[in-house]
Write a protein that holds these residues in place. Structure first.
Motif, PDB file in Angstrom:
ATOM      1  N   SER A  10      68.602  44.748  40.196  1.00 36.23           N
ATOM      2  CA  SER A  10      69.407  45.307  39.110  1.00 36.23           C
ATOM      3  C   SER A  10      68.795  45.050  37.743  1.00 36.23           C
ATOM      4  CB  SER A  10      70.828  44.725  39.153  1.00 36.23           C
ATOM      5  OG  SER A  10      71.533  45.207  40.267  1.00 36.23           O
ATOM      6  N   ALA A  11      67.608  44.477  37.687  1.00 34.66           N
ATOM      7  CA  ALA A  11      66.973  44.207  36.404  1.00 34.66           C
ATOM      8  C   ALA A  11      66.575  45.515  35.731  1.00 34.66           C
ATOM      9  CB  ALA A  11      65.745  43.314  36.588  1.00 34.66           C
ATOM     10  N   PRO A  12      66.640  45.581  34.385  1.00 35.45           N
ATOM     11  CA  PRO A  12      66.211  46.792  33.686  1.00 35.45           C
ATOM     12  C   PRO A  12      64.749  47.101  34.000  1.00 35.45           C
ATOM     13  CG  PRO A  12      67.376  45.307  32.212  1.00 35.45           C
ATOM     14  CD  PRO A  12      67.141  44.543  33.480  1.00 35.45           C
ATOM     15  N   GLY A  13      64.441  48.337  34.169  1.00 34.59           N
ATOM     16  CA  GLY A  13      63.085  48.762  34.489  1.00 34.59           C
ATOM     17  C   GLY A  13      62.927  49.147  35.936  1.00 34.59           C
ATOM     18  N   VAL A  14      63.523  48.410  36.854  1.00 37.50           N
ATOM     19  CA  VAL A  14      63.397  48.720  38.275  1.00 37.50           C
ATOM     20  C   VAL A  14      64.019  50.076  38.580  1.00 37.50           C
ATOM     21  CG1 VAL A  14      64.002  47.986  40.613  1.00 37.50           C
ATOM     22  CG2 VAL A  14      63.348  46.291  38.910  1.00 37.50           C
ATOM     23  N   LEU A  15      65.221  50.307  38.064  1.00 34.68           N
ATOM     24  CA  LEU A  15      65.907  51.564  38.361  1.00 34.68           C
ATOM     25  C   LEU A  15      65.096  52.762  37.892  1.00 34.68           C
ATOM     26  CD1 LEU A  15      68.461  53.121  39.271  1.00 34.68           C
ATOM     27  CD2 LEU A  15      69.291  52.881  36.936  1.00 34.68           C
ATOM     28  N   TRP A  16      64.622  52.733  36.637  1.00 36.81           N
ATOM     29  CA  TRP A  16      63.902  53.893  36.117  1.00 36.81           C
ATOM     30  C   TRP A  16      62.557  54.079  36.799  1.00 36.81           C
ATOM     31  CZ3 TRP A  16      66.787  57.197  33.902  1.00 36.81           C
ATOM     32  CH2 TRP A  16      67.908  56.789  33.187  1.00 36.81           C
ATOM     33  N   ALA A  17      61.922  52.994  37.219  1.00 36.26           N
ATOM     34  CA  ALA A  17      60.650  53.115  37.922  1.00 36.26           C
ATOM     35  C   ALA A  17      60.813  53.810  39.267  1.00 36.26           C
ATOM     36  CB  ALA A  17      60.042  51.725  38.126  1.00 36.26           C
ATOM     37  N   LEU A  18      61.957  53.593  39.933  1.00 32.83           N
ATOM     38  CA  LEU A  18      62.217  54.241  41.214  1.00 32.83           C
ATOM     39  C   LEU A  18      62.815  55.633  41.043  1.00 32.83           C
ATOM     40  CD1 LEU A  18      63.769  51.272  43.248  1.00 32.83           C
ATOM     41  CD2 LEU A  18      61.447  52.172  43.426  1.00 32.83           C
TER      42      LEU A  18
ATOM     43  N   VAL B 255      54.146  58.013  45.864  1.00 32.09           N
ATOM     44  CA  VAL B 255      54.051  57.917  44.406  1.00 32.09           C
ATOM     45  C   VAL B 255      54.059  56.437  44.040  1.00 32.09           C
ATOM     46  CG1 VAL B 255      55.081  58.526  42.196  1.00 32.09           C
ATOM     47  CG2 VAL B 255      55.304  60.087  44.141  1.00 32.09           C
ATOM     48  N   PRO B 256      52.998  55.940  43.397  1.00 33.72           N
ATOM     49  CA  PRO B 256      53.001  54.519  43.000  1.00 33.72           C
ATOM     50  C   PRO B 256      54.138  54.230  42.026  1.00 33.72           C
ATOM     51  CG  PRO B 256      50.807  55.485  42.804  1.00 33.72           C
ATOM     52  CD  PRO B 256      51.750  56.615  43.035  1.00 33.72           C
ATOM     53  N   MET B 257      54.743  53.082  42.192  1.00 33.59           N
ATOM     54  CA  MET B 257      55.844  52.694  41.319  1.00 33.59           C
ATOM     55  C   MET B 257      55.312  52.275  39.957  1.00 33.59           C
ATOM     56  SD  MET B 257      58.695  49.810  42.113  1.00 33.59           S
ATOM     57  CE  MET B 257      59.944  49.378  40.908  1.00 33.59           C
ATOM     58  N   ALA B 258      55.983  52.730  38.911  1.00 32.67           N
ATOM     59  CA  ALA B 258      55.553  52.431  37.543  1.00 32.67           C
ATOM     60  C   ALA B 258      55.936  51.014  37.166  1.00 32.67           C
ATOM     61  CB  ALA B 258      56.180  53.414  36.567  1.00 32.67           C
ATOM     62  N   THR B 259      54.949  50.192  36.879  1.00 40.10           N
ATOM     63  CA  THR B 259      55.191  48.854  36.347  1.00 40.10           C
ATOM     64  C   THR B 259      54.911  48.890  34.855  1.00 40.10           C
ATOM     65  OG1 THR B 259      52.925  48.219  36.919  1.00 40.10           O
ATOM     66  CG2 THR B 259      54.640  47.741  38.526  1.00 40.10           C
ATOM     67  N   ALA B 260      54.896  47.731  34.216  1.00 35.51           N
ATOM     68  CA  ALA B 260      54.659  47.687  32.773  1.00 35.51           C
ATOM     69  C   ALA B 260      53.312  48.339  32.460  1.00 35.51           C
ATOM     70  CB  ALA B 260      54.669  46.242  32.289  1.00 35.51           C
ATOM     71  N   PRO B 261      53.256  49.231  31.461  1.00 31.85           N
ATOM     72  CA  PRO B 261      52.020  49.965  31.200  1.00 31.85           C
ATOM     73  C   PRO B 261      50.856  49.085  30.804  1.00 31.85           C
ATOM     74  CG  PRO B 261      53.642  50.336  29.456  1.00 31.85           C
ATOM     75  CD  PRO B 261      54.351  49.611  30.562  1.00 31.85           C
ATOM     76  N   TYR B 262      51.133  47.906  30.239  1.00 30.76           N
ATOM     77  CA  TYR B 262      50.029  47.044  29.820  1.00 30.76           C
ATOM     78  C   TYR B 262      49.691  45.982  30.852  1.00 30.76           C
ATOM     79  CZ  TYR B 262      54.179  44.382  28.537  1.00 30.76           C
ATOM     80  OH  TYR B 262      55.409  43.759  28.579  1.00 30.76           O
TER      81      TYR B 262
END
Length: 376
Positions: A176-184, A159-166
């Motif tokens: 521990s940066a915000p965004g990394v946790l939810w993407a994984l 499953v490709p990891m979700a980066t910024a949509p734009y």
């Protein structure tokens, strides 16, 4: 020293945020939606597992994999089969971490690989080893990486990891940066929902994204400190040792995540424990030199040239207690008895995953504001 004036300057925060941490926190809801879409496109929603796996093994580097395993294990409940595989050493030639499957791992077990990098040779070797053993392998990592090629080449699920949509090529920041946790985490929530280990159907994941969006609006840089719980908490933690106490199923992993984010983003050490055990574990800490009233030196000495003394501050993260049974009153009494200030966060009503998302989002913003305003 914390520059509190910076907290109410959106332009100043933007200039100080060279790692795009605030943008990562604001994008958490969008990352969840993007990850849900990527998981669906990879075929996760069409899976029909033949029973639950005997064990769910999670491998990956650093805090990102540790927090993902912690959250999934907590959500899976009592008797959870989720176990994190720690690196077994460093390869002498490449100097890279290596992982090994337990000797008992086989065809009834599930290996999850979660990494924001995807170039680790040790994880590619682990995926190959699991394939030879007959384990089911699922990996979440950036697309077009060596790990993606290995997993796809062995007919496993990637499953490709979700980066910024734009900006799909934007690199992610610290683990521990915000965004990394939810993407994984999000694709693995969808996957384990299909196995029956936890409940995270698409409609629940959508409510998580909505809750994260609401927190981003309430805790964003344009909201003044007096009405912004994340900025308020960051200001309260200036020159303090955070003593994080958690109560409730969702609050436990959120507190451990908060301590890791404080250490990695702002260099602030923190201790964390769950109530009611925290009352005994940390009572001596609050009674010692870290208590707010403790000052072993001469009261009349000149302190103008001295840095502020480090004192403890309790941060109480609470999920809504089941049946009204709570140790929060005893926690407040212990803190105030030792002249220790206390900050409290409690999520709004909602499901377990929504409560978890809110606690993580608010504390993520607080860790970012503390890092930016302290010049970390």
């Amino acid at each position: 020293m914390l520059d509190e004036s910076l907290l109410d300057s959106p332009q100043g925060l933007a200039q100080a945020d060279r790692r795009a941490l605030l943008r990562g926190a604001a994008e958490a809801g969008a990352r969840v939606r993007t990850a849900v879409r990527y998981a669906a496109e990879a075929g996760v929603n069409d899976l029909e597992p033949d029973g639950r796996p005997r064990a769910v093994l999670i491998a990956g580097p650093g805090a990102a994999a540790t927090q993902t395993a912690d959250l999934l294990g907590t959500l899976a409940g009592a008797g959870s089969p989720v176990t994190r595989l720690a690196p077994t050493g460093v390869a002498p030639a490449a100097g890279a971490l290596r992982w090994e499957l337990p000797g008992w791992a086989g065809s009834v077990d599930l290996l999850l690989i979660a990494t924001p990098d995807g170039t680790e040779p040790g994880l590619s070797l682990l995926a190959e080893q699991a394939y030879r053993r007959g384990c089911t392998v699922v990996a979440v990592a950036p697309a077009r990486t060596p790990l993606a090629e290995t997993v796809n080449g062995s007919h496993s699920l990637f499953v490709p990891m979700a980066t910024a949509p734009y900006d799909p090529d934007q690199p992610l920041a610290a683990a521990s940066a915000p965004g990394v946790l939810w993407a994984l985490l999000t694709p693995l929530l969808a996957l384990l929902d299909r196995t029956g280990l936890l409940s995270a159907p698409p409609e629940v994941l959508e409510t998580i994204a909505d809750r994260l969006d609401a927190i981003a609006e309430r805790c964003g840089p344009a909201t003044a400190t007096y009405s912004n719980p994340a900025k308020t908490l960051a200001a309260e933690l200036a020159d303090a040792l955070p003593v994080v106490w958690t109560e409730g199923v969702s609050a436990g992993p959120a507190g451990r995540r908060f301590a890791a984010a404080l250490a990695e983003l702002s260099g602030t050490p923190a201790v964390v424990a769950e109530l009611p055990e925290a009352l005994a574990a940390h009572s001596a800490l609050l009674a010692g030199p870290l208590a707010a009233g403790a000052d072993p030196g001469d009261f009349f000495r000149d302190r103008v040239e001295e840095p502020p003394a480090l004192h403890a501050r309790v941060v109480l993260l609470r999920d809504r207690p089941i049946g009204g049974i709570t140790a929060a009153p005893a926690a407040r009494e212990l803190a105030l008895t030792h002249d220790t200030p206390i900050s409290e966060l409690e999520p709004e009503a909602g499901g377990e995953l929504e409560s978890l998302a809110e606690l993580i989002a608010v504390t993520d913003f607080a860790a970012v504001y503390l890092a930016l305003a302290s010049g970390a």
